[in-house]
Design an enzyme around this catalytic site. Sequence first.
Site, PDB file in Angstrom:
ATOM      1  N   PHE A 114      -5.516  -1.087   9.744  1.00 56.05           N
ATOM      2  CA  PHE A 114      -6.033  -0.637   8.464  1.00 56.05           C
ATOM      3  C   PHE A 114      -6.895   0.613   8.611  1.00 56.05           C
ATOM      4  O   PHE A 114      -7.413   0.920   9.680  1.00 56.05           O
ATOM      5  CB  PHE A 114      -6.785  -1.768   7.767  1.00 56.05           C
ATOM      6  CG  PHE A 114      -5.862  -2.761   7.128  1.00 56.05           C
ATOM      7  CD1 PHE A 114      -5.287  -2.485   5.894  1.00 56.05           C
ATOM      8  CD2 PHE A 114      -5.535  -3.942   7.771  1.00 56.05           C
ATOM      9  CE1 PHE A 114      -4.412  -3.390   5.306  1.00 56.05           C
ATOM     10  CE2 PHE A 114      -4.659  -4.848   7.196  1.00 56.05           C
ATOM     11  CZ  PHE A 114      -4.098  -4.575   5.953  1.00 56.05           C
ATOM     12  N   ASN A 173     -13.255   6.664   5.444  1.00 57.98           N
ATOM     13  CA  ASN A 173     -13.453   5.724   6.543  1.00 57.98           C
ATOM     14  C   ASN A 173     -12.408   5.841   7.641  1.00 57.98           C
ATOM     15  O   ASN A 173     -12.662   5.459   8.785  1.00 57.98           O
ATOM     16  CB  ASN A 173     -13.509   4.296   6.014  1.00 57.98           C
ATOM     17  CG  ASN A 173     -14.832   3.989   5.347  1.00 57.98           C
ATOM     18  OD1 ASN A 173     -15.829   4.655   5.601  1.00 57.98           O
ATOM     19  ND2 ASN A 173     -14.849   2.996   4.478  1.00 57.98           N
ATOM     20  N   ASP A 211      -6.195  11.798   2.778  1.00 59.78           N
ATOM     21  CA  ASP A 211      -6.581  11.995   1.380  1.00 59.78           C
ATOM     22  C   ASP A 211      -8.055  12.364   1.291  1.00 59.78           C
ATOM     23  O   ASP A 211      -8.849  12.033   2.167  1.00 59.78           O
ATOM     24  CB  ASP A 211      -6.314  10.721   0.579  1.00 59.78           C
ATOM     25  CG  ASP A 211      -7.128   9.535   1.097  1.00 59.78           C
ATOM     26  OD1 ASP A 211      -6.890   9.104   2.236  1.00 59.78           O
ATOM     27  OD2 ASP A 211      -8.025   9.062   0.365  1.00 59.78           O
ATOM     28  N   ASN A 227      -9.834   1.678   8.013  1.00 62.39           N
ATOM     29  CA  ASN A 227     -11.179   1.752   8.587  1.00 62.39           C
ATOM     30  C   ASN A 227     -11.232   1.495  10.087  1.00 62.39           C
ATOM     31  O   ASN A 227     -12.295   1.647  10.698  1.00 62.39           O
ATOM     32  CB  ASN A 227     -12.143   0.802   7.849  1.00 62.39           C
ATOM     33  CG  ASN A 227     -11.720  -0.641   7.922  1.00 62.39           C
ATOM     34  OD1 ASN A 227     -10.612  -0.958   8.346  1.00 62.39           O
ATOM     35  ND2 ASN A 227     -12.597  -1.534   7.508  1.00 62.39           N
ATOM     36  N   TYR A 286       0.804  -1.216   0.000  1.00 59.69           N
ATOM     37  CA  TYR A 286       0.000   0.000   0.000  1.00 59.69           C
ATOM     38  C   TYR A 286       0.841   1.272   0.000  1.00 59.69           C
ATOM     39  O   TYR A 286       0.288   2.383  -0.042  1.00 59.69           O
ATOM     40  CB  TYR A 286      -0.909   0.033   1.237  1.00 59.69           C
ATOM     41  CG  TYR A 286      -1.869  -1.126   1.325  1.00 59.69           C
ATOM     42  CD1 TYR A 286      -2.985  -1.202   0.498  1.00 59.69           C
ATOM     43  CD2 TYR A 286      -1.660  -2.157   2.238  1.00 59.69           C
ATOM     44  CE1 TYR A 286      -3.874  -2.266   0.578  1.00 59.69           C
ATOM     45  CE2 TYR A 286      -2.543  -3.227   2.332  1.00 59.69           C
ATOM     46  CZ  TYR A 286      -3.632  -3.276   1.494  1.00 59.69           C
ATOM     47  OH  TYR A 286      -4.514  -4.337   1.572  1.00 59.69           O
ATOM     48  N   HIS A 314      -4.290   6.582  -0.991  1.00 61.75           N
ATOM     49  CA  HIS A 314      -4.847   6.511   0.362  1.00 61.75           C
ATOM     50  C   HIS A 314      -3.777   6.723   1.433  1.00 61.75           C
ATOM     51  O   HIS A 314      -4.113   6.971   2.599  1.00 61.75           O
ATOM     52  CB  HIS A 314      -5.487   5.133   0.551  1.00 61.75           C
ATOM     53  CG  HIS A 314      -6.858   5.167   1.161  1.00 61.75           C
ATOM     54  ND1 HIS A 314      -7.625   6.304   1.300  1.00 61.75           N
ATOM     55  CD2 HIS A 314      -7.612   4.154   1.691  1.00 61.75           C
ATOM     56  CE1 HIS A 314      -8.782   5.991   1.873  1.00 61.75           C
ATOM     57  NE2 HIS A 314      -8.800   4.700   2.117  1.00 61.75           N
TER      58      HIS A 314
END
Length: 212
Positions: free
Chosen positions: A64, A112, A91, A66, A14, A19
Amino acid sequence: MWLVVGLGNPGREYAGNRHNVGFEVVMELAARAKAPPLREKFGAEIGEATIRGERVLLCKPMEFMNVSGQAVARVAKFWKIPPASIVVVHDDLDLPFGRLKLGAGGGHGGNNGVRSVIADLGSPDFLRVRFGIGRPAGGGDAANHVLADFSRAEQKDLPDLRASAADAVEEILANGLTAAMNRFNVKKNDKPSKSEKNDPKKDKPVRSGDAQ
């Protein structure tokens, strides 16, 4: 003490995602301040730094997006940092690529990570530095967009834009949110980035949304 949080997803896969721009801004601040390497604690990578004369705790939640608010809440509770002294960098799909918008309070705007921070802090009253990533061209899938790397054109602009976001955080710490908003929320001198040029949809109204 201030708490500056950059939102993102952990893991090498990632690292370059749109993000994860919050992570990148936090690392820019750490490099400028010559901070020691961030250490793992409370489900986050954290480190202390002095920025513009202010004592600052830099934080990258390592859960993560969320559920990132869980780590933020743990760190804030341990150091007794109130929401008004927390700056979250994240973001934002609903801003054109590279545009910054600073503010405090309000909703999650479909992000989220911000949703999680609000829920776990029990308050929306933290400060925000929103970094525009724009919507996917042609009405593409928002989830794929945020979890994809920046385009080649965007990557050319990214170092300067990331530096501007770090400047915005520093301005908040040194002179307060109002001064920072007056400096960074203006639009009159904005120029389209390489990735925005010739995009007929860049001014089209959009709805909030996010992924993960």
